[in-house]
Design a protein around this motif. Sequence first.
Motif, PDB file in Angstrom:
ATOM      1  N   LEU A  63      12.229  -2.015   0.107  1.00 30.22           N
ATOM      2  CA  LEU A  63      11.459  -1.564  -0.922  1.00 30.22           C
ATOM      3  C   LEU A  63      11.624  -0.064  -1.040  1.00 30.22           C
ATOM      4  O   LEU A  63      11.046   0.939  -1.919  1.00 30.22           O
ATOM      5  CB  LEU A  63       9.916  -1.779  -0.444  1.00 30.22           C
ATOM      6  CG  LEU A  63       9.542  -3.164  -0.412  1.00 30.22           C
ATOM      7  CD1 LEU A  63       8.181  -3.398   0.207  1.00 30.22           C
ATOM      8  CD2 LEU A  63       9.436  -3.506  -1.719  1.00 30.22           C
ATOM      9  N   ALA A  64      12.486   0.491  -0.374  1.00 30.61           N
ATOM     10  CA  ALA A  64      12.567   2.187  -0.095  1.00 30.61           C
ATOM     11  C   ALA A  64      13.602   2.679  -1.421  1.00 30.61           C
ATOM     12  O   ALA A  64      14.310   1.613  -1.848  1.00 30.61           O
ATOM     13  CB  ALA A  64      13.372   2.222   1.318  1.00 30.61           C
ATOM     14  N   ASP A  65      13.212   3.696  -1.933  1.00 28.76           N
ATOM     15  CA  ASP A  65      14.015   4.416  -2.941  1.00 28.76           C
ATOM     16  C   ASP A  65      15.487   4.701  -2.431  1.00 28.76           C
ATOM     17  O   ASP A  65      16.509   4.792  -3.109  1.00 28.76           O
ATOM     18  CB  ASP A  65      13.322   5.530  -3.438  1.00 28.76           C
ATOM     19  CG  ASP A  65      12.141   5.239  -4.232  1.00 28.76           C
ATOM     20  OD1 ASP A  65      12.201   4.142  -4.910  1.00 28.76           O
ATOM     21  OD2 ASP A  65      11.299   5.887  -4.442  1.00 28.76           O
ATOM     22  N   LEU A 125       0.826  -1.240   0.183  1.00 27.88           N
ATOM     23  CA  LEU A 125       0.002   0.018   0.107  1.00 27.88           C
ATOM     24  C   LEU A 125       0.841   1.188  -0.066  1.00 27.88           C
ATOM     25  O   LEU A 125       0.500   2.218  -0.721  1.00 27.88           O
ATOM     26  CB  LEU A 125      -1.028  -0.026   1.256  1.00 27.88           C
ATOM     27  CG  LEU A 125      -1.629   1.407   1.441  1.00 27.88           C
ATOM     28  CD1 LEU A 125      -2.565   1.434   0.320  1.00 27.88           C
ATOM     29  CD2 LEU A 125      -2.335   1.217   2.691  1.00 27.88           C
ATOM     30  N   LEU A 126       1.721   1.314   0.891  1.00 31.27           N
ATOM     31  CA  LEU A 126       2.879   2.279   0.942  1.00 31.27           C
ATOM     32  C   LEU A 126       3.654   2.555  -0.242  1.00 31.27           C
ATOM     33  O   LEU A 126       3.664   3.789  -0.918  1.00 31.27           O
ATOM     34  CB  LEU A 126       3.619   2.280   2.164  1.00 31.27           C
ATOM     35  CG  LEU A 126       3.026   2.345   3.425  1.00 31.27           C
ATOM     36  CD1 LEU A 126       3.993   2.238   4.613  1.00 31.27           C
ATOM     37  CD2 LEU A 126       2.263   3.676   3.666  1.00 31.27           C
ATOM     38  N   ARG A 127       4.123   1.595  -1.029  1.00 31.88           N
ATOM     39  CA  ARG A 127       4.584   1.526  -2.285  1.00 31.88           C
ATOM     40  C   ARG A 127       3.850   2.205  -3.188  1.00 31.88           C
ATOM     41  O   ARG A 127       4.120   2.886  -4.175  1.00 31.88           O
ATOM     42  CB  ARG A 127       5.241   0.274  -2.571  1.00 31.88           C
ATOM     43  CG  ARG A 127       6.263   0.310  -3.626  1.00 31.88           C
ATOM     44  CD  ARG A 127       7.359   0.728  -3.459  1.00 31.88           C
ATOM     45  NE  ARG A 127       8.155   1.647  -4.292  1.00 31.88           N
ATOM     46  CZ  ARG A 127       8.915   2.463  -4.529  1.00 31.88           C
ATOM     47  NH1 ARG A 127       9.654   2.624  -3.363  1.00 31.88           N
ATOM     48  NH2 ARG A 127       9.394   3.206  -5.331  1.00 31.88           N
ATOM     49  N   ALA A 128       2.627   1.769  -3.518  1.00 30.40           N
ATOM     50  CA  ALA A 128       1.743   2.198  -4.485  1.00 30.40           C
ATOM     51  C   ALA A 128       1.234   3.645  -4.149  1.00 30.40           C
ATOM     52  O   ALA A 128       1.135   4.310  -5.056  1.00 30.40           O
ATOM     53  CB  ALA A 128       0.359   1.143  -4.194  1.00 30.40           C
ATOM     54  N   LEU A 129       1.174   4.220  -2.956  1.00 24.96           N
ATOM     55  CA  LEU A 129       1.017   5.527  -2.827  1.00 24.96           C
ATOM     56  C   LEU A 129       2.131   6.295  -3.486  1.00 24.96           C
ATOM     57  O   LEU A 129       1.889   7.426  -3.893  1.00 24.96           O
ATOM     58  CB  LEU A 129       0.864   5.745  -1.380  1.00 24.96           C
ATOM     59  CG  LEU A 129      -0.582   5.493  -0.601  1.00 24.96           C
ATOM     60  CD1 LEU A 129      -0.376   5.632   0.923  1.00 24.96           C
ATOM     61  CD2 LEU A 129      -1.528   6.230  -1.104  1.00 24.96           C
ATOM     62  N   VAL A 130       3.403   5.922  -3.188  1.00 23.20           N
ATOM     63  CA  VAL A 130       4.543   6.558  -3.738  1.00 23.20           C
ATOM     64  C   VAL A 130       4.237   6.591  -5.202  1.00 23.20           C
ATOM     65  O   VAL A 130       4.502   7.694  -5.701  1.00 23.20           O
ATOM     66  CB  VAL A 130       5.738   5.926  -3.345  1.00 23.20           C
ATOM     67  CG1 VAL A 130       6.982   6.356  -3.913  1.00 23.20           C
ATOM     68  CG2 VAL A 130       5.974   6.037  -1.878  1.00 23.20           C
ATOM     69  N   GLU A 131       4.151   5.555  -5.883  1.00 21.59           N
ATOM     70  CA  GLU A 131       4.133   5.354  -7.188  1.00 21.59           C
ATOM     71  C   GLU A 131       2.961   6.019  -8.028  1.00 21.59           C
ATOM     72  O   GLU A 131       3.000   6.657  -8.778  1.00 21.59           O
ATOM     73  CB  GLU A 131       4.285   4.112  -7.622  1.00 21.59           C
ATOM     74  CG  GLU A 131       5.552   3.196  -7.400  1.00 21.59           C
ATOM     75  CD  GLU A 131       5.530   1.810  -7.522  1.00 21.59           C
ATOM     76  OE1 GLU A 131       4.670   1.123  -7.997  1.00 21.59           O
ATOM     77  OE2 GLU A 131       6.471   1.287  -7.115  1.00 21.59           O
ATOM     78  N   SER A 132       1.512   5.969  -7.337  1.00 21.03           N
ATOM     79  CA  SER A 132       0.421   6.445  -8.328  1.00 21.03           C
ATOM     80  C   SER A 132       0.325   7.703  -7.709  1.00 21.03           C
ATOM     81  O   SER A 132      -0.588   8.439  -8.418  1.00 21.03           O
ATOM     82  CB  SER A 132      -0.535   5.421  -7.846  1.00 21.03           C
ATOM     83  OG  SER A 132      -0.939   5.436  -6.454  1.00 21.03           O
ATOM     84  N   GLU A 133       0.353   8.060  -6.542  1.00 25.55           N
ATOM     85  CA  GLU A 133      -0.202   9.280  -6.089  1.00 25.55           C
ATOM     86  C   GLU A 133       0.879  10.355  -5.940  1.00 25.55           C
ATOM     87  O   GLU A 133       0.521  11.496  -5.425  1.00 25.55           O
ATOM     88  CB  GLU A 133      -0.828   9.148  -4.685  1.00 25.55           C
ATOM     89  CG  GLU A 133      -2.029   8.471  -4.727  1.00 25.55           C
ATOM     90  CD  GLU A 133      -3.276   8.705  -5.452  1.00 25.55           C
ATOM     91  OE1 GLU A 133      -3.496   9.944  -5.636  1.00 25.55           O
ATOM     92  OE2 GLU A 133      -3.713   7.849  -6.224  1.00 25.55           O
ATOM     93  N   GLY A 134       2.069   9.929  -6.033  1.00 24.68           N
ATOM     94  CA  GLY A 134       3.319  10.956  -5.585  1.00 24.68           C
ATOM     95  C   GLY A 134       3.533  11.116  -4.367  1.00 24.68           C
ATOM     96  O   GLY A 134       4.188  12.353  -3.904  1.00 24.68           O
TER      97      GLY A 134
END
Length: 72
Positions: free
Chosen positions: A58-60, A34-43
Amino acid sequence: MAIARALAASPRLLVADEPTGRLDADTGRAVMALLRALVESEGVTVLVATHDPVMMSLADRVLRIGDGRLQP
């Protein structure tokens, strides 16, 4: 529930302290996804404090702190 409340205001920055710390492995993976998806889809920028190596993978970017200082 806490994640839903935090996201209700559409923040640009989400700070999470050990978000998977008390979860079983499957639920922890779901939270990480969920957190990864927020980063990718919502910025959304997500800042996570964790000891979980899976979460770190999973962190950048990973910053380590020891004795009150950033570690090289």
